[in-house]
Design a protein around this motif. Structure first.
Motif, PDB file in Angstrom:
ATOM      1  N   MET A  48      45.354  46.982  59.886  1.00 21.79           N
ATOM      2  CA  MET A  48      46.191  47.466  58.798  1.00 21.79           C
ATOM      3  C   MET A  48      46.315  46.447  57.677  1.00 21.79           C
ATOM      4  SD  MET A  48      50.292  48.199  59.062  1.00 21.79           S
ATOM      5  CE  MET A  48      50.655  46.434  59.214  1.00 21.79           C
ATOM      6  N   ILE A  49      46.343  45.169  58.041  1.00 25.11           N
ATOM      7  CA  ILE A  49      46.600  44.112  57.061  1.00 25.11           C
ATOM      8  C   ILE A  49      45.315  43.477  56.520  1.00 25.11           C
ATOM      9  CG2 ILE A  49      46.710  42.065  58.562  1.00 25.11           C
ATOM     10  CD1 ILE A  49      49.312  43.029  55.903  1.00 25.11           C
ATOM     11  N   ILE A  50      44.151  43.762  57.161  1.00 25.05           N
ATOM     12  CA  ILE A  50      42.898  43.114  56.756  1.00 25.05           C
ATOM     13  C   ILE A  50      42.513  43.463  55.316  1.00 25.05           C
ATOM     14  CG2 ILE A  50      40.393  43.214  57.105  1.00 25.05           C
ATOM     15  CD1 ILE A  50      40.868  42.948  60.060  1.00 25.05           C
ATOM     16  N   ALA A  51      42.627  44.742  54.941  1.00 23.54           N
ATOM     17  CA  ALA A  51      42.230  45.159  53.591  1.00 23.54           C
ATOM     18  C   ALA A  51      43.013  44.408  52.507  1.00 23.54           C
ATOM     19  CB  ALA A  51      42.382  46.672  53.428  1.00 23.54           C
ATOM     20  N   PRO A  52      44.358  44.371  52.570  1.00 22.55           N
ATOM     21  CA  PRO A  52      45.073  43.601  51.536  1.00 22.55           C
ATOM     22  C   PRO A  52      44.798  42.096  51.585  1.00 22.55           C
ATOM     23  CG  PRO A  52      46.614  44.516  53.160  1.00 22.55           C
ATOM     24  CD  PRO A  52      45.286  45.149  53.392  1.00 22.55           C
ATOM     25  N   VAL A  53      44.547  41.539  52.786  1.00 23.60           N
ATOM     26  CA  VAL A  53      44.209  40.115  52.890  1.00 23.60           C
ATOM     27  C   VAL A  53      42.918  39.823  52.131  1.00 23.60           C
ATOM     28  CG1 VAL A  53      43.342  38.337  54.466  1.00 23.60           C
ATOM     29  CG2 VAL A  53      45.423  39.564  55.028  1.00 23.60           C
ATOM     30  N   ILE A  54      41.876  40.626  52.413  1.00 27.14           N
ATOM     31  CA  ILE A  54      40.589  40.427  51.757  1.00 27.14           C
ATOM     32  C   ILE A  54      40.705  40.669  50.260  1.00 27.14           C
ATOM     33  CG2 ILE A  54      38.241  41.339  51.536  1.00 27.14           C
ATOM     34  CD1 ILE A  54      38.284  41.843  54.547  1.00 27.14           C
ATOM     35  N   PHE A  55      41.385  41.750  49.878  1.00 31.65           N
ATOM     36  CA  PHE A  55      41.508  42.078  48.454  1.00 31.65           C
ATOM     37  C   PHE A  55      42.169  40.934  47.683  1.00 31.65           C
ATOM     38  CE2 PHE A  55      43.786  43.828  44.808  1.00 31.65           C
ATOM     39  CZ  PHE A  55      42.763  44.494  44.151  1.00 31.65           C
ATOM     40  N   GLN A 153      33.656  47.870  51.655  1.00 34.82           N
ATOM     41  CA  GLN A 153      34.199  48.632  50.530  1.00 34.82           C
ATOM     42  C   GLN A 153      35.328  47.861  49.853  1.00 34.82           C
ATOM     43  OE1 GLN A 153      35.264  52.650  51.567  1.00 34.82           O
ATOM     44  NE2 GLN A 153      33.174  53.234  52.091  1.00 34.82           N
ATOM     45  N   VAL A 154      36.195  47.254  50.661  1.00 38.67           N
ATOM     46  CA  VAL A 154      37.278  46.436  50.116  1.00 38.67           C
ATOM     47  C   VAL A 154      36.693  45.261  49.339  1.00 38.67           C
ATOM     48  CG1 VAL A 154      39.321  45.041  50.656  1.00 38.67           C
ATOM     49  CG2 VAL A 154      38.800  47.066  52.027  1.00 38.67           C
ATOM     50  N   LEU A 155      35.691  44.629  49.919  1.00 33.10           N
ATOM     51  CA  LEU A 155      35.048  43.475  49.285  1.00 33.10           C
ATOM     52  C   LEU A 155      34.426  43.872  47.949  1.00 33.10           C
ATOM     53  CD1 LEU A 155      34.339  40.464  49.753  1.00 33.10           C
ATOM     54  CD2 LEU A 155      32.220  41.234  50.817  1.00 33.10           C
ATOM     55  N   PHE A 156      33.786  45.018  47.914  1.00 31.69           N
ATOM     56  CA  PHE A 156      33.132  45.519  46.699  1.00 31.69           C
ATOM     57  C   PHE A 156      34.149  45.705  45.574  1.00 31.69           C
ATOM     58  CE2 PHE A 156      31.625  49.201  44.153  1.00 31.69           C
ATOM     59  CZ  PHE A 156      30.431  48.675  43.678  1.00 31.69           C
ATOM     60  N   VAL A 157      35.264  46.393  45.873  1.00 31.22           N
ATOM     61  CA  VAL A 157      36.301  46.634  44.866  1.00 31.22           C
ATOM     62  C   VAL A 157      36.978  45.328  44.449  1.00 31.22           C
ATOM     63  CG1 VAL A 157      38.546  47.747  44.448  1.00 31.22           C
ATOM     64  CG2 VAL A 157      36.729  49.007  45.597  1.00 31.22           C
ATOM     65  N   ALA A 158      37.194  44.433  45.420  1.00 23.95           N
ATOM     66  CA  ALA A 158      37.849  43.157  45.117  1.00 23.95           C
ATOM     67  C   ALA A 158      36.991  42.296  44.197  1.00 23.95           C
ATOM     68  CB  ALA A 158      38.152  42.401  46.409  1.00 23.95           C
ATOM     69  N   ILE A 159      35.670  42.291  44.428  1.00 23.71           N
ATOM     70  CA  ILE A 159      34.766  41.514  43.568  1.00 23.71           C
ATOM     71  C   ILE A 159      34.812  42.054  42.142  1.00 23.71           C
ATOM     72  CG2 ILE A 159      32.329  41.007  43.090  1.00 23.71           C
ATOM     73  CD1 ILE A 159      31.914  40.835  46.140  1.00 23.71           C
ATOM     74  N   LEU A 160      34.741  43.391  42.002  1.00 26.21           N
ATOM     75  CA  LEU A 160      34.816  43.995  40.670  1.00 26.21           C
ATOM     76  C   LEU A 160      36.131  43.652  39.974  1.00 26.21           C
ATOM     77  CD1 LEU A 160      33.333  47.593  41.205  1.00 26.21           C
ATOM     78  CD2 LEU A 160      32.258  45.666  40.056  1.00 26.21           C
ATOM     79  N   THR A 161      37.235  43.720  40.743  1.00 25.09           N
ATOM     80  CA  THR A 161      38.557  43.417  40.180  1.00 25.09           C
ATOM     81  C   THR A 161      38.637  41.962  39.738  1.00 25.09           C
ATOM     82  OG1 THR A 161      39.549  45.065  41.664  1.00 25.09           O
ATOM     83  CG2 THR A 161      41.046  43.509  40.603  1.00 25.09           C
ATOM     84  N   GLY A 162      38.162  41.053  40.586  1.00 22.63           N
ATOM     85  CA  GLY A 162      38.192  39.629  40.257  1.00 22.63           C
ATOM     86  C   GLY A 162      37.379  39.316  39.016  1.00 22.63           C
ATOM     87  N   PRO A 296      34.464  37.679  54.833  1.00 18.92           N
ATOM     88  CA  PRO A 296      34.387  39.147  54.916  1.00 18.92           C
ATOM     89  C   PRO A 296      32.947  39.666  54.931  1.00 18.92           C
ATOM     90  CG  PRO A 296      35.975  38.468  53.243  1.00 18.92           C
ATOM     91  CD  PRO A 296      35.199  37.249  53.630  1.00 18.92           C
ATOM     92  N   THR A 297      32.072  39.053  54.123  1.00 20.78           N
ATOM     93  CA  THR A 297      30.673  39.492  54.098  1.00 20.78           C
ATOM     94  C   THR A 297      30.003  39.234  55.444  1.00 20.78           C
ATOM     95  OG1 THR A 297      30.601  38.863  51.758  1.00 20.78           O
ATOM     96  CG2 THR A 297      28.504  39.333  52.808  1.00 20.78           C
ATOM     97  N   GLY A 298      30.336  38.111  56.045  1.00 20.93           N
ATOM     98  CA  GLY A 298      29.754  37.763  57.341  1.00 20.93           C
ATOM     99  C   GLY A 298      30.092  38.738  58.444  1.00 20.93           C
ATOM    100  N   TYR A 299      31.240  39.406  58.325  1.00 15.43           N
ATOM    101  CA  TYR A 299      31.636  40.368  59.350  1.00 15.43           C
ATOM    102  C   TYR A 299      30.712  41.578  59.395  1.00 15.43           C
ATOM    103  CZ  TYR A 299      35.848  38.341  61.299  1.00 15.43           C
ATOM    104  OH  TYR A 299      36.718  37.543  62.000  1.00 15.43           O
ATOM    105  N   SER A 300      29.906  41.776  58.372  1.00 14.23           N
ATOM    106  CA  SER A 300      28.942  42.872  58.387  1.00 14.23           C
ATOM    107  C   SER A 300      27.497  42.388  58.432  1.00 14.23           C
ATOM    108  CB  SER A 300      29.132  43.752  57.144  1.00 14.23           C
ATOM    109  OG  SER A 300      30.322  44.484  57.224  1.00 14.23           O
ATOM    110  N   PHE A 301      27.245  41.189  57.920  1.00 12.50           N
ATOM    111  CA  PHE A 301      25.861  40.724  57.796  1.00 12.50           C
ATOM    112  C   PHE A 301      25.516  39.550  58.711  1.00 12.50           C
ATOM    113  CE2 PHE A 301      26.550  42.867  53.737  1.00 12.50           C
ATOM    114  CZ  PHE A 301      25.396  43.617  53.632  1.00 12.50           C
TER     115      PHE A 301
END
Length: 433
Positions: A48-55, A153-162, A296-301
């Motif tokens: 539940m908290i991972i998305a806001p942490v990463i963002f 998906q969270v990482l993608f949106v966070a990068i764009l926002t940053g 976060p990227t490492g968790y998928s790649f």
């Protein structure tokens, strides 16, 4: 500073809870199996908290960089490292499976295996491709990324926002300040949630032992032993050499993150300690921009444990079903696994799905052989999660050093403090740019 009583230290509480869970599951299996909601509940709290942490961490990290090219450089270096080390993991699994031959002597007739048990897994694998994986990174909406539970998906949106905040310059500073305050709130929530880690670890271990029991391991005990041995060799030798080249000791790092490792062991989920790992690495001198992108990227790649499991399990099934495979088959397995490990990375049950996808590309090995592993997968998943977790910790420090974003004095001080715990409620404070 007054030293905490040992029973108030989180990793001690988790260790005790894991032991109690194992004993309960062993002596009272039905009651142990009934503890499943405690483990599932804790993992849901963390997810539940991972998305806001990463963002929050990614937005703050990228906005602090103020340089889009630098973001791309860090991400590119991370992906190069992931690919090289993941390939090593696949090769290590292949070599150990060939050497120890954990499936030899089983003499299983594929026709006698329960294909219904793996039909759902194989159907999922059939519809997972690299293109699907890439398209899946793009969320339906900006806000759905924060509710989907998909890290990329969270990482993608966070990068764009940053990047957008950084491009605004001074006009973006109020927004960045608001995200920083949000980050403080999020990490305070992490501190509250982590107080329940012992309960989650207890429930997960009691359920695992109670539901599956020691008897479920049976003749597959040697495969489990082989997998754990392979993972240990990979961490101590491959990751150990990489760590030495960077300038730190792998075993000191393991001691430093032992609290997080115990949480991962207890819950069989590497995600359960993601927020704590990010804070620990920052506290050890890795720059926030690198930590917020690489972890976060490492968790998928960067799934070292899953990659070892894939080649080891594939050869185990071939050996157990007396399927003759040549060197060309093994090279094909290696090549296919390099792709499938990325294509199914974000799918639930990724370990099985990637294995099934690999087997479907090598028709000589019966896909039904996956059924042999269903009963012990819970015991294997703990090792996969631990190895993935350690691999991501090392990867972050490597990329940070590569980028000149690793304070070596701070790192050695942290590792030599015998892993002095970082308070879960503390807000991370990185080196910024």
């Amino acid at each position: 500073m007054q030293k905490k009583p040992f029973y108030k230290i989180l990793y001690v509480q988790v260790l005790i809870a894991v032991a109690i869970g194992i004993l309960l599951g062993y002596f009272f299996p039905n009651l142990g199996a009934a503890m499943k909601p405690f483990g599932e509940g804790f993992i849901k709290l963390v997810k539940m908290i991972i998305a806001p942490v990463i963002f929050c961490t990614v937005v703050v990290g990228i906005a602090a960089m103020g340089d889009v090219k630098r973001v791309g450089r860090v991400g590119g270096k991370a992906l190069i490292y992931f690919e090289v080390v993941s390939t090593f993991a696949l090769v290590v699994g292949l070599i150990v499976a060939r050497t120890l031959q954990p499936g030899a002597g089983f003499n299983i007739d594929p026709a006698t295996l329960d294909t219904n048990a793996v039909s759902k897994i194989t159907s999922n694998a059939a519809h997972t491709s690299m293109v699907d994986f890439i398209i899946h990174i793009i969320p339906e909406t900006v806000f759905s990324a924060l509710t989907s539970g998909e890290i990329l998906q969270v990482l993608f949106v966070a990068i764009l926002t940053g990047i957008a905040i950084s491009a605004l310059g001074k006009e973006g500073e109020p927004v960045l300040e608001a995200v920083r305050y949000g980050e403080k709130v999020v990490f305070r929530m992490v501190g509250i949630i982590m107080r329940f880690a012992p309960i989650g670890a207890f429930g997960a271990m009691a359920f695992t032992v109670g539901a599956y029991g020691v008897k479920s391991i049976g003749n597959l005990l040697f495969l489990i032993f082989t997998f754990y041995l392979t993972a240990f060799l990979f961490v101590s030798i491959v990751l150990g050499i990489i760590a030495k080249l960077v300038g730190f000791n792998i075993f000191k790092l393991l001691r430093y993150i032992r609290e997080e490792l115990l949480i991962v062991l207890g819950t069989s989920s590497s995600e359960s300690a993601l927020p704590l790992l990010m804070k620990k690495l920052e506290a050890a001198g890795a720059g926030r921009p690198v930590v917020s992108l690489v972890v976060p990227t490492g968790y998928s790649f960067n799934l070292d444990g899953t990659n070892i499991y894939m080649t080891l399990a594939t050869l185990f099934i071939a050996q157990a079903t007396n399927t003759h495979i040549t060197l060309s088959h093994e090279l094909l397995i290696l090549g296919v696994a390099m792709l499938t490990s990325k294509g199914a990375a974000a799918v639930t049950g990724g370990g099985f799905i990637t294995l099934a996808a690999t087997l479907q590309a090598v028709p000589e090995i019966p896909v039904a052989g996956v059924a042999l592993l269903l009963g012990i997968d819970r015991f294997m998943s703990e090792c996969r999660a631990l190895t993935n977790f350690i691999g991501n910790a090392v990867a972050t420090l490597v990329v940070a050093r590569w980028e000149g974003q690793l304070d070596m004095e701070k790192l050695h001080a942290a590792l030599d403090r015998h892993g002095a715990p970082v308070e879960p409620s503390a807000t991370p404070h990185g080196s910024g740019a």
